[in-house]
Write a protein that holds these residues in place. Structure first.
Motif, mmCIF file in Angstrom:
data_model
loop_
_atom_site.group_PDB
_atom_site.id
_atom_site.type_symbol
_atom_site.label_atom_id
_atom_site.label_comp_id
_atom_site.label_asym_id
_atom_site.label_seq_id
_atom_site.Cartn_x
_atom_site.Cartn_y
_atom_site.Cartn_z
ATOM 1 N N HIS B 35 0.825 -1.213 0.000
ATOM 2 C CA HIS B 35 0.000 0.000 0.000
ATOM 3 C C HIS B 35 0.859 1.263 0.000
ATOM 4 O O HIS B 35 0.524 2.253 -0.625
ATOM 5 C CB HIS B 35 -0.955 0.006 1.200
ATOM 6 N N ASP B 191 -4.149 1.442 12.119
ATOM 7 C CA ASP B 191 -5.323 0.659 12.439
ATOM 8 C C ASP B 191 -4.798 -0.683 12.985
ATOM 9 O O ASP B 191 -4.282 -1.501 12.228
ATOM 10 C CB ASP B 191 -6.162 0.457 11.162
ATOM 11 N N LYS B 193 -5.925 -3.424 13.888
ATOM 12 C CA LYS B 193 -6.344 -4.720 13.314
ATOM 13 C C LYS B 193 -5.650 -4.972 11.984
ATOM 14 O O LYS B 193 -5.351 -6.105 11.635
ATOM 15 C CB LYS B 193 -7.870 -4.778 13.165
ATOM 16 N N MET B 194 -5.341 -3.896 11.258
ATOM 17 C CA MET B 194 -4.673 -4.080 9.968
ATOM 18 C C MET B 194 -3.221 -4.510 10.159
ATOM 19 O O MET B 194 -2.666 -5.219 9.335
ATOM 20 C CB MET B 194 -4.735 -2.798 9.136
ATOM 21 N N ALA B 196 -2.348 -6.380 12.764
ATOM 22 C CA ALA B 196 -2.499 -7.759 13.220
ATOM 23 C C ALA B 196 -2.798 -8.704 12.054
ATOM 24 O O ALA B 196 -2.236 -9.788 11.947
ATOM 25 C CB ALA B 196 -3.610 -7.836 14.267
ATOM 26 N N ILE B 197 -3.657 -8.264 11.148
ATOM 27 C CA ILE B 197 -4.056 -9.127 10.034
ATOM 28 C C ILE B 197 -3.022 -9.119 8.917
ATOM 29 O O ILE B 197 -2.661 -10.150 8.368
ATOM 30 C CB ILE B 197 -5.402 -8.658 9.423
ATOM 31 N N ALA B 198 -2.564 -7.925 8.566
ATOM 32 C CA ALA B 198 -1.800 -7.786 7.319
ATOM 33 C C ALA B 198 -0.429 -7.159 7.497
ATOM 34 O O ALA B 198 0.242 -6.857 6.515
ATOM 35 C CB ALA B 198 -2.613 -6.951 6.318
ATOM 36 N N MET B 200 0.340 -4.227 8.363
ATOM 37 C CA MET B 200 0.373 -2.863 7.826
ATOM 38 C C MET B 200 0.538 -1.876 8.983
ATOM 39 O O MET B 200 -0.381 -1.707 9.774
ATOM 40 C CB MET B 200 -0.975 -2.577 7.164
ATOM 41 N N THR B 204 -4.432 3.689 5.647
ATOM 42 C CA THR B 204 -4.327 4.263 4.302
ATOM 43 C C THR B 204 -4.292 5.791 4.357
ATOM 44 O O THR B 204 -3.627 6.418 3.534
ATOM 45 C CB THR B 204 -5.471 3.791 3.384
#
Lengths: 80, 577
Positions: B35, B191, B193-194, B196-198, B200, B204
């Motif tokens: 990103h 973020d 959660k982003m 944790a998940i990805a 990142m 954005t």
């Protein structure tokens, strides 16, 4: 907001994110049905949906959503 | 920082950037970088830049840098951004034995320095690196910074060690994202959660800001940066209208909202000390406009802080054009500050190349707002910057002398010019590198060099180097020209010749041309070859070589034969250092 309105607004967000004005969403739509909806796009998409509706999904919801119907339900629950 | 969104930047990727100047940009990260890569390329497009991007796979910094045959080196980037995130740093920290934690930063900096050195061993490339964002894990409370084995202590130390390292390597610059995080708020910046998940580390919306800082840094290095702040007066530099409220009535310092304007003036003064030229552009009678600078005891800025002063009743676009001509800079190197939306809009419409700042409505917010915009990024800083305004003002005195003397030769004689011509040395290296980055007009090949590259060239047997300084009875211009000559058998090739425009038409061109030819003769060369590489800004030197007596041999190349070259008459006396 009625489900049909949520769906309409969501469709606008999708068209914007995927830059594709032919996208049509129903409650049954899944990632398979939308060109380019991979894990990377999912991140972008979630951020834009959260912004557009003024909601925040949880980590579990982001990874667990199965179709557009579930996304709509979550949005409506949170937007209340 | 332009107002835009991540989606807009993403859409830019589909647009045709082929007419824009190219940057070969590599991105290596220990977190998810896709990103960020998208935002950087998209933001570059917004500013008219074409970033060709190499993006390494996830967490491949070492793999790419340790292998000299890797895709990274194969790509031959001119800029690399290495993104290491604090989250990963913390993972390494908690895996470190308690007894080793108080030396954690020293070990980390060695690894990072090793990365820089791997890059530098393989290619010539600018390195950008994000400073580590602060993270206090809340384990020690107020005891944190007296305990060297705490993470926050080690992180702060590591950032200081990075700052020191970036000073040592000529090609490393650090980008601090903390002001952006402070502005957006930590929850908006990342973020959780982003991550944790990805993996990142930025949201954005934060990526847009981060990308803008990265692109600014690249542009600064390529000579595309701002050199001049043009400011309005009433309600911009002080509260109220000088023509109506009078000297006693304007708000500056202790009066009314004065402190907010004082802070803005202090910021401008700091810019001036850093080498940015200031200019006034105001609708006022000139004498009225000058009065506060001359007489108001609480003004921070004084007349001699300004390189140009346009106060009259003409429209502001025309006045900015006059300022441009007077200071001899490009419109794209001007930033315009005005509280009035009408004036801003006029300048935006008439002169789209000028960066127009939309000052906030409340003057209390001026200084915080302008600090965030990163309007004056730079890839160099030297003592020359500190005296730039003084030099321009001395130049104005020269033009007055010019007006009083009819014959130009008499004028040149009266200037009593003295020049130094000497090989590059360590002292002048930063200034030489900076001049290669700043000069757009009188620059025959427009190659940009870093301090490190200049240092290398000055050591190399392949090159003969000369810098030139010029002074006259009105003052010292300092270092104003650079020549790099490359040995090519019997030929001497002019790999670089650039000069500051403010000494044009003094005979310095002839002086330098002669100096090159004298060197060629002394060193036993038969011929000198010059080359002109056209850019949108250097038409001024298109005919330089033929004007100096070189012969055009096609392909924008020029030849002078040592035996037959005729030296010029100038009014410049050569001095030894």
């Amino acid at each position: 907001m009625k489900t049909v309105d949520t769906l309409k607004k969501l469709q606008r967000v999708f068209r914007e994110v995927f830059d594709d004005s032919s996208i049509k969403l129903t409650e049954k739509t899944t990632a398979k049905d939308v060109d380019g909806w991979d894990s990377l796009m999912h991140i972008t998409l979630i951020a834009e949906v959260e912004d557009a509706f003024g909601v925040k999904f949880s980590m579990k919801e982001v990874t667990g959503m199965k179709n557009i119907g579930e996304m709509v339900q979550l949005i409506e629950k949170k937007a209340k | 920082m332009r107002e835009t969104t991540y989606l807009q930047l993403k859409k830019n990727l589909k647009k045709d950037a082929s007419g824009f100047p190219i940057t070969r940009f590599a991105l290596l990260g220990d977190c998810a970088t896709q990103h960020l890569a998208c935002a950087i390329r998209g933001y570059a497009y917004e500013l008219g830049e074409n970033f060709e991007m190499f993006e390494a796979d996830y967490d491949q910094i070492d793999a790419q840098l340790m292998d000299s045959e890797s895709e990274f080196f194969g790509f031959r980037p001119d800029t690399v951004l290495i993104q290491m995130c604090t989250e990963k740093l913390y993972e390494r920290f908690v895996r470190t034995q308690l007894s080793d934690r108080s030396t954690f930063a020293e070990r980390e900096i060695l690894a990072i320095r090793n990365c820089f050195e791997r890059v530098n061993a393989g290619i010539k490339c600018d390195i950008l690196f994000f400073l580590f964002l602060p993270l206090d894990d809340g384990v020690f409370g107020a005891y944190t910074y007296r305990e060297k084995s705490s993470f926050a202590y080690q992180l702060m130390k590591l950032n200081m060690l990075l700052a020191d390292a970036s000073g040592e390597y000529g090609n490393v610059r650090l980008i601090d994202l903390e002001p952006i995080r402070a502005k957006l708020g930590a929850d908006q910046f990342k973020d959780a959660k982003m991550y944790a998940i990805a993996k990142m580390p930025m949201s954005t919306s934060a990526l847009v800001w981060a990308a803008s800082r990265v692109v600014d840094a690249v542009r600064a290095r390529k000579g595309r940066f701002h050199k001049c702040a043009v400011v309005d007066l009433d309600n911009t530099l002080w509260g109220g209208v000088i023509g109506d409220d009078g000297l006693e009535g304007i708000e500056i310092g202790e009066l009314g909202q004065g402190h907010a304007f004082t802070d803005f003036q202090i910021w401008l003064k700091e810019l001036k000390n850093r080498g940015i030229m200031l200019a006034v552009c105001s609708k006022n009678n000139e004498a009225t406009a000058r009065e506060p600078f001359e007489k108001h005891p609480e003004m921070v800025l004084r007349l001699d802080d300004f390189s140009a002063f346009a106060a009259n009743w003409e429209d502001k676009a025309s006045n900015i054009l006059k300022i441009r001509d007077e200071l001899n800079i490009g419109l794209d190197s001007i930033v315009f500050f005005d509280d009035n939306p009408f004036e801003r809009n006029l300048v935006k419409t008439m002169l789209p190349e000028v960066e127009v700042v939309s000052l906030p409505e409340d003057p209390a917010n001026y200084v915080d707002y302008v600090r965030m915009l990163n309007l004056f990024d730079t890839a160099s800083y030297s003592e020359e910057d500190q005296v730039r305004t003084e030099r321009y003002l001395a130049e104005k005195n020269r033009s007055r002398l010019n007006e009083s003397i009819d014959n130009y030769d008499d004028y040149l004689k009266a200037l009593e010019m003295k020049a130094v011509c000497a090989p590059f040395d360590a002292f002048h290296t930063p200034r030489i590198a900076q001049l290669t980055q700043r000069s757009n007009q009188f620059n025959v090949r427009t190659v940009r060099y870093t301090d490190a590259e200049i240092a290398e060239i000055s050591q190399s047997d392949k090159y003969i180097t000369r810098y030139f300084t010029l002074k006259d009875k009105f003052g010292d211009h300092g270092l104003i020209a650079v020549v790099i000559l490359e040995r090519r058998g019997e030929e001497l090739f002019v790999a670089e010749w650039l000069m500051s425009c403010r000494v044009l038409k003094r005979g310095m061109e002839q002086f330098i041309s002669d100096a090159i030819m004298k060197i060629a003769r002394q060193e036993g060369f038969l011929r000198v070859i010059g080359e002109y590489i056209e850019t949108p800004k250097n038409a001024m030197v298109k005919n330089l070589y033929t004007d100096m007596g070189f012969e055009s041999i096609g392909d924008n190349r020029f030849l002078a034969v040592c035996e037959t070259y005729k030296l010029h008459n100038t009014y410049i006396r050569e001095e030894s250092i």
